[in-house]
Scaffold this motif. Sequence first.
Motif, short mmCIF file in Angstrom:
data_model
loop_
_atom_site.label_atom_id
_atom_site.label_comp_id
_atom_site.label_asym_id
_atom_site.label_seq_id
_atom_site.Cartn_x
_atom_site.Cartn_y
_atom_site.Cartn_z
N PRO A 57 -11.16 -0.71 6.84
CA PRO A 57 -10.78 -1.60 5.73
C PRO A 57 -9.33 -2.06 5.78
N ALA A 58 -8.44 -1.23 6.30
CA ALA A 58 -7.03 -1.60 6.37
C ALA A 58 -6.68 -2.31 7.68
N GLY A 59 -7.70 -2.58 8.51
CA GLY A 59 -7.46 -3.28 9.76
C GLY A 59 -7.09 -4.74 9.52
N GLU A 60 -6.47 -5.34 10.54
CA GLU A 60 -5.99 -6.71 10.38
C GLU A 60 -7.11 -7.68 10.04
N ARG A 61 -8.24 -7.58 10.73
CA ARG A 61 -9.34 -8.52 10.50
C ARG A 61 -9.93 -8.33 9.12
N ALA A 62 -10.06 -7.07 8.69
CA ALA A 62 -10.63 -6.81 7.36
C ALA A 62 -9.71 -7.33 6.27
N ALA B 156 -7.60 -9.75 6.56
CA ALA B 156 -7.68 -11.21 6.60
C ALA B 156 -8.93 -11.71 5.90
N MET B 157 -10.03 -11.01 6.06
CA MET B 157 -11.26 -11.39 5.38
C MET B 157 -11.13 -11.20 3.86
N ALA B 158 -10.43 -10.15 3.45
CA ALA B 158 -10.19 -9.94 2.02
C ALA B 158 -9.35 -11.07 1.46
N GLU B 159 -8.33 -11.51 2.22
CA GLU B 159 -7.50 -12.62 1.77
C GLU B 159 -8.32 -13.91 1.70
N GLU B 160 -9.22 -14.11 2.66
CA GLU B 160 -10.09 -15.28 2.61
C GLU B 160 -10.96 -15.24 1.36
N GLY C 175 -8.24 -5.76 -9.04
CA GLY C 175 -9.14 -5.35 -10.11
C GLY C 175 -10.57 -5.75 -9.84
N LEU C 176 -10.76 -6.95 -9.27
CA LEU C 176 -12.10 -7.39 -8.92
C LEU C 176 -12.70 -6.45 -7.87
N GLY C 177 -11.89 -6.04 -6.91
CA GLY C 177 -12.38 -5.12 -5.89
C GLY C 177 -12.93 -3.85 -6.50
N ALA D 217 -10.42 -3.02 1.52
CA ALA D 217 -9.70 -4.10 2.22
C ALA D 217 -8.91 -4.94 1.23
N ILE D 218 -9.49 -5.19 0.05
CA ILE D 218 -8.79 -5.94 -1.00
C ILE D 218 -7.54 -5.19 -1.44
N HIS D 219 -7.66 -3.88 -1.61
CA HIS D 219 -6.50 -3.08 -2.00
C HIS D 219 -5.42 -3.15 -0.93
N ALA D 220 -5.82 -3.03 0.34
CA ALA D 220 -4.86 -3.10 1.43
C ALA D 220 -4.16 -4.47 1.45
N ASN D 221 -4.91 -5.52 1.21
CA ASN D 221 -4.33 -6.86 1.18
C ASN D 221 -3.36 -7.02 0.01
N ALA D 222 -3.76 -6.50 -1.17
CA ALA D 222 -2.89 -6.59 -2.33
C ALA D 222 -1.61 -5.79 -2.12
#
Length: 252
Positions: free
Chosen positions: A184-189, A191-195, A214-216, A243-248
């Motif tokens: 989930p904390a990988g670069e591709r994941a 990036a998908m969370a950001e998308e 919060g949505l996650g 992944a959303i948490h990692a992106n945030a």
Amino acid sequence: MSYSVGQVAAFAGVTVRTLHHYDEIALLSPSSRNHAGHRRYDDADLDRLQQILFYRELGFPLDEVAALLDDPDADPQEHLRRQHELLSDRIAELMRMAEAVEHAMEAKKMGINLTPEEKFEVFGGKDPERYSEEAERRWGGTEGYDETQRRVARYTKGDWKRMQDEVADWGARYDALMDAGEAPAGERAVAMAEEHRRHITKWFYDCTPEIHRGLGDLYVSDGRFREFYDSMRPGLAEHLRDAIHANADRRA
């Protein structure tokens, strides 16, 4: 211990007249009467009344209830198993009906000019953002929700279809990402969370990283969202949340 007809009526939420009627048709006759001839009900009578009311709630006519309860081959445990099964079916049916009403309300609220068949076609597809109002009440106040209302009021059927196609494409790519063992904390994941966050911003409201966080959480805690994302791939809801948490965290 025994109880009067008035006490039993109060326990069960029925009228005294109902209990008198059950006695008259021999569906529920009290086990005893006092010296004045008044009905007295014991615990076994209360158990039978409970069974009667279960079956009545499920729509059984009184004669069928009597036949079921007086069946010499059926024990009390069997009645409970049968009622549990019938109630579970009833609950599932009511949940389906509630979802259909919810879809109709959502279509009406959004003001989309579709035929009834098209409304069911569009909203029956489990669009993951159909609960954006709930999310905004919880995290974003009313400004974001008002923006959602303004946007979706202009959407055509083609717009909704394009949005759903984007969701389907994103889901297929996320499935492939998990197949490849991406953390989930990988670069591709991430990036998908950001998308995913940008998709919400594009179609509904300005979804900040913190709102997205919060949505996650909601995607895992709320069964409706979890069902949607896990229908793409089992475990996707939790993977996406992380992944959303990692992106945030990266954008904090």
